[in-house]
Motif scaffolding. Structure first.
Motif, PDB file in Angstrom:
ATOM      1  N   ASP A 210       0.812  -1.223   0.000  1.00 31.39           N
ATOM      2  CA  ASP A 210       0.000   0.000   0.000  1.00 31.39           C
ATOM      3  C   ASP A 210       0.843   1.270   0.000  1.00 31.39           C
ATOM      4  O   ASP A 210       0.306   2.375  -0.010  1.00 31.39           O
ATOM      5  CB  ASP A 210      -0.949   0.002   1.205  1.00 31.39           C
ATOM      6  CG  ASP A 210      -0.213  -0.136   2.538  1.00 31.39           C
ATOM      7  OD1 ASP A 210       1.035  -0.242   2.525  1.00 31.39           O
ATOM      8  OD2 ASP A 210      -0.894  -0.163   3.590  1.00 31.39           O
ATOM      9  N   GLY A 211       2.179   1.129   0.020  1.00 28.27           N
ATOM     10  CA  GLY A 211       3.070   2.287   0.041  1.00 28.27           C
ATOM     11  C   GLY A 211       3.370   2.793   1.433  1.00 28.27           C
ATOM     12  O   GLY A 211       4.118   3.766   1.587  1.00 28.27           O
ATOM     13  N   MET A 212       2.831   2.138   2.465  1.00 28.80           N
ATOM     14  CA  MET A 212       3.032   2.573   3.848  1.00 28.80           C
ATOM     15  C   MET A 212       4.249   1.882   4.462  1.00 28.80           C
ATOM     16  O   MET A 212       4.599   0.757   4.094  1.00 28.80           O
ATOM     17  CB  MET A 212       1.784   2.260   4.684  1.00 28.80           C
ATOM     18  CG  MET A 212       0.520   2.917   4.167  1.00 28.80           C
ATOM     19  SD  MET A 212       0.672   4.725   4.216  1.00 28.80           S
ATOM     20  CE  MET A 212      -0.808   5.207   3.309  1.00 28.80           C
TER      21      MET A 212
ATOM     22  N   THR B 281       5.013   8.650   2.635  1.00 28.82           N
ATOM     23  CA  THR B 281       3.833   8.190   3.374  1.00 28.82           C
ATOM     24  C   THR B 281       4.050   8.142   4.881  1.00 28.82           C
ATOM     25  O   THR B 281       3.148   7.742   5.616  1.00 28.82           O
ATOM     26  CB  THR B 281       3.423   6.795   2.881  1.00 28.82           C
ATOM     27  OG1 THR B 281       4.585   5.954   2.863  1.00 28.82           O
ATOM     28  CG2 THR B 281       2.834   6.874   1.483  1.00 28.82           C
ATOM     29  N   LEU B 282       5.229   8.524   5.351  1.00 28.22           N
ATOM     30  CA  LEU B 282       5.460   8.516   6.798  1.00 28.22           C
ATOM     31  C   LEU B 282       4.504   9.467   7.499  1.00 28.22           C
ATOM     32  O   LEU B 282       4.270  10.591   7.039  1.00 28.22           O
ATOM     33  CB  LEU B 282       6.894   8.921   7.117  1.00 28.22           C
ATOM     34  CG  LEU B 282       7.976   7.863   6.896  1.00 28.22           C
ATOM     35  CD1 LEU B 282       9.347   8.493   6.999  1.00 28.22           C
ATOM     36  CD2 LEU B 282       7.829   6.720   7.893  1.00 28.22           C
ATOM     37  N   ASP B 283       4.004   9.026   8.630  1.00 30.69           N
ATOM     38  CA  ASP B 283       3.108   9.830   9.455  1.00 30.69           C
ATOM     39  C   ASP B 283       3.812  10.106  10.789  1.00 30.69           C
ATOM     40  O   ASP B 283       4.722   9.376  11.189  1.00 30.69           O
ATOM     41  CB  ASP B 283       1.803   9.061   9.685  1.00 30.69           C
ATOM     42  CG  ASP B 283       0.771   9.886  10.432  1.00 30.69           C
ATOM     43  OD1 ASP B 283       0.653   9.695  11.645  1.00 30.69           O
ATOM     44  OD2 ASP B 283       0.100  10.716   9.788  1.00 30.69           O
TER      45      ASP B 283
ATOM     46  N   ARG C 136       3.914   4.269  -4.376  1.00 33.25           N
ATOM     47  CA  ARG C 136       3.815   2.967  -5.054  1.00 33.25           C
ATOM     48  C   ARG C 136       4.402   3.048  -6.458  1.00 33.25           C
ATOM     49  O   ARG C 136       5.134   2.150  -6.899  1.00 33.25           O
ATOM     50  CB  ARG C 136       2.354   2.514  -5.109  1.00 33.25           C
ATOM     51  CG  ARG C 136       1.762   2.169  -3.752  1.00 33.25           C
ATOM     52  CD  ARG C 136       0.444   1.429  -3.889  1.00 33.25           C
ATOM     53  NE  ARG C 136      -0.584   2.208  -4.586  1.00 33.25           N
ATOM     54  CZ  ARG C 136      -1.435   3.031  -3.988  1.00 33.25           C
ATOM     55  NH1 ARG C 136      -1.375   3.206  -2.666  1.00 33.25           N
ATOM     56  NH2 ARG C 136      -2.349   3.682  -4.684  1.00 33.25           N
ATOM     57  N   ARG C 137       4.091   4.127  -7.176  1.00 35.46           N
ATOM     58  CA  ARG C 137       4.611   4.292  -8.533  1.00 35.46           C
ATOM     59  C   ARG C 137       6.129   4.449  -8.514  1.00 35.46           C
ATOM     60  O   ARG C 137       6.831   3.884  -9.372  1.00 35.46           O
ATOM     61  CB  ARG C 137       3.954   5.511  -9.197  1.00 35.46           C
ATOM     62  CG  ARG C 137       4.391   5.796 -10.620  1.00 35.46           C
ATOM     63  CD  ARG C 137       4.037   4.649 -11.551  1.00 35.46           C
ATOM     64  NE  ARG C 137       4.312   4.987 -12.949  1.00 35.46           N
ATOM     65  CZ  ARG C 137       4.502   4.076 -13.893  1.00 35.46           C
ATOM     66  NH1 ARG C 137       4.447   2.781 -13.611  1.00 35.46           N
ATOM     67  NH2 ARG C 137       4.728   4.447 -15.133  1.00 35.46           N
ATOM     68  N   TYR C 138       6.637   5.178  -7.538  1.00 36.20           N
ATOM     69  CA  TYR C 138       8.085   5.331  -7.365  1.00 36.20           C
ATOM     70  C   TYR C 138       8.726   3.953  -7.213  1.00 36.20           C
ATOM     71  O   TYR C 138       9.743   3.644  -7.859  1.00 36.20           O
ATOM     72  CB  TYR C 138       8.355   6.200  -6.141  1.00 36.20           C
ATOM     73  CG  TYR C 138       9.805   6.443  -5.811  1.00 36.20           C
ATOM     74  CD1 TYR C 138      10.414   7.663  -6.107  1.00 36.20           C
ATOM     75  CD2 TYR C 138      10.581   5.470  -5.174  1.00 36.20           C
ATOM     76  CE1 TYR C 138      11.744   7.896  -5.775  1.00 36.20           C
ATOM     77  CE2 TYR C 138      11.904   5.697  -4.856  1.00 36.20           C
ATOM     78  CZ  TYR C 138      12.482   6.910  -5.157  1.00 36.20           C
ATOM     79  OH  TYR C 138      13.805   7.131  -4.830  1.00 36.20           O
TER      80      TYR C 138
END
Length: 505
Positions: free
Chosen positions: A57-59, A132-134, A479-481
């Protein structure tokens, strides 16, 4: 830091004992330099890359312990947070097709690690800061389960005595606080090592400082943090603020931060180690039993363990390193300027550009640091972090008139620095095929004004224009990266935006 330390408490006498030991180590280093005990020229370089673990999910995925167990290789080790790994490539001699060999080694190592991470539904992403870091990801409970990270966090927090303040004003502004140094873990970088003799150390370090802004301009890859678009290379301000032991009053007094560009050109490696003692209190006052001066009196080589440990807690962008290999001491310049990624080809291109450029600049009859104030190099670094490939930099004017001129980074690189880098690589004995391939990547980035940061920002904005929310756009960009990173094609060739969904039927 790389040191095996055991978590524990320090009492008041520990710091005085450590300070005394540091002074003896510094005297030992001075004697080693005076007695010319260091290794002869070997033209050795080394490479480390910090990596992120990411889900489909890119997370970020907090799995580094489990992934490292599956990788089971000494080339890989933990980094500060549970979503970080680091890969270390053994030293190579600069010459021939070394960059092609490095690229192949990295492809093999990272593909293997990626497969092992895949067994845990994760993948490896090379990027300066994971978009995506929170804030909830970067808390002390997500620090790697290693004593030295816990101890370092505790000591920096205690030295500061209050929450850390993150305040970065870029395209957008981020302001928040943290109770730990965990936000530092967002910064994943490439470290380039170059072993040099003491006689060449100052010239190489000065050259590396002079080109740090140029490295960032062409290699920026960290435009996002906590959902905000900040500087094109946001690692340096984030790293400085997340490790800052100075409360506002000490900042106002001009006390130096532990993450530091520096303030002067140097004449010896000794200058940097001496500054570390003069300016920075110990964070980890751990002493061993060796007396470096007694070891020297006995004809041995001291480990200078306290000096090495202290040096590891002062975060210079070009750091001096003292090491021992096969019983012989050596010095290295550790270049910590560059972000990780985007691809192995990009990483090796950045490395080739750096090694060629510092060789050429260090050997110029009128070195750049004699023609440009140190303050200009520091300002270039700041400008490049803010603006990336679009930065304007100060550089010595060509010709007999002297002085400096402000110039576009891309023009400076294409017109002046790429030819120097090519000459420097030739002086190392790098074959023309490697020179042409990897310096060609840098030239194309300049021609297209495209690097990792510009691709990330442009793709994110395209995703938002297509109707995605901010969070969804950042995840889709990540995700694309990852997909494009795995193709291995350099970032200047990447199409901007997200792929069109395949038509149904």
């Amino acid at each position: 830091m790389g040191e095996k330390v055991v978590a524990g408490q320090f009492d008041l006498s520990d710091r005085q004992r450590y300070r005394d030991k540091l002074r003896r180590c510094l005297s030992g280093l001075e004697r080693l330099l005076a007695e010319q005990r260091f290794d002869r020229p070997k033209n050795l370089m080394g490479l480390e890359i910090e990596l992120n673990l990411v889900g489909a999910d890119g997370m970020p995925k907090m799995l580094n312990g489990e992934v490292l167990e599956r990788i089971a290789s000494r080339d890989f080790q933990t980094e500060l947070a549970m979503f970080n790994l680091e890969v270390n490539i053994a030293p190579h001699r600069l010459g021939g097709r070394v960059f092609d060999r490095l690229a192949e080694e990295l492809r093999t190592s990272l593909a293997y690690a990626d497969r092992k991470a895949g067994e845990l539904d994760a993948g490896i992403v090379m990027i300066g800061i994971l978009p995506t870091l929170d804030r909830d990801d970067l808390v002390s409970s997500n620090l790697s389960d290693v004593d030295r990270y816990t101890l370092l966090n505790d000591q920096i927090v205690a030295a500061r005595g209050e929450d850390f303040v993150l305040d970065i004003d870029g395209v957008e502004r981020l302001t928040c606080t943290s109770k730990s140094i965990a936000p530092e873990a967002a910064c994943t970088s490439v470290q380039l090592h170059l072993q040099v003799t003491p006689g060449r150390f100052a010239d190489v370090w000065n050259a590396a400082q002079a080109v740090a802004g140029v490295q960032i301009a062409v290699g920026a890859n960290s435009p996002f943090l906590f959902g905000r678009e900040l500087w094109r290379e946001s690692r340096p301000p984030l790293f400085q603020q997340s490790t800052d032991t100075r409360p506002p009053e000490l900042q106002a007094q001009g006390v130096r931060p532990r993450t530091w560009f520096g303030e002067r050109w140097i004449s010896s490696a000794y200058d940097l180690f001496e500054e570390n003692l003069r300016y920075y209190p110990a964070l980890l006052p751990i002493c061993d039993d060796e007396d470096p001066l007694e070891v020297l009196d006995g004809g041995g080589v001291p480990s200078l363990a306290e000096l090495v440990l202290h040096n590891g807690t002062v975060y210079r962008w070009n750091r001096p390193v003292y090491g021992i290999a096969d019983g012989v001491p050596h010095l290295r310049v550790e270049n910590r300027v560059l972000p990780a990624g985007p691809t192995i080809t990009d990483v090796i291109a950045n490395a080739a550009f750096y090694y060629g450029l510092v060789r050429a600049l260090a050997e110029e009859p009128r070195p750049v640091w004699t023609r440009m104030p140190f303050e200009a190099a520091a300002a270039n670094f700041d400008a490049a972090c803010r603006h990336g490939i679009d930065a304007r930099l100060t550089w010595p004017r060509r010709g007999r008139y002297g002085g400096t001129v402000e110039v576009d980074a891309v023009s400076l690189v294409r017109d002046e620095l790429l030819p120097l880098a090519e000459a420097g690589l030739a002086a190392w004995g790098i074959e023309s095929a490697d020179r042409d391939l990897y310096l060609g990547v840098i030239e194309e980035r300049c021609r297209r004004r495209a690097n990792g940061a510009s691709w990330q920002a442009a793709t994110f904005h395209r995703a938002q224009e297509a109707g995605l929310s901010r969070g969804a756009a950042l995840a889709a960009t990540t995700r694309r990266y990852g997909e494009l990173m795995r193709t291995g094609e350099p970032v200047h060739t990447w199409p901007v935006g997200l792929p069109e969904p395949a038509p149904l039927g």
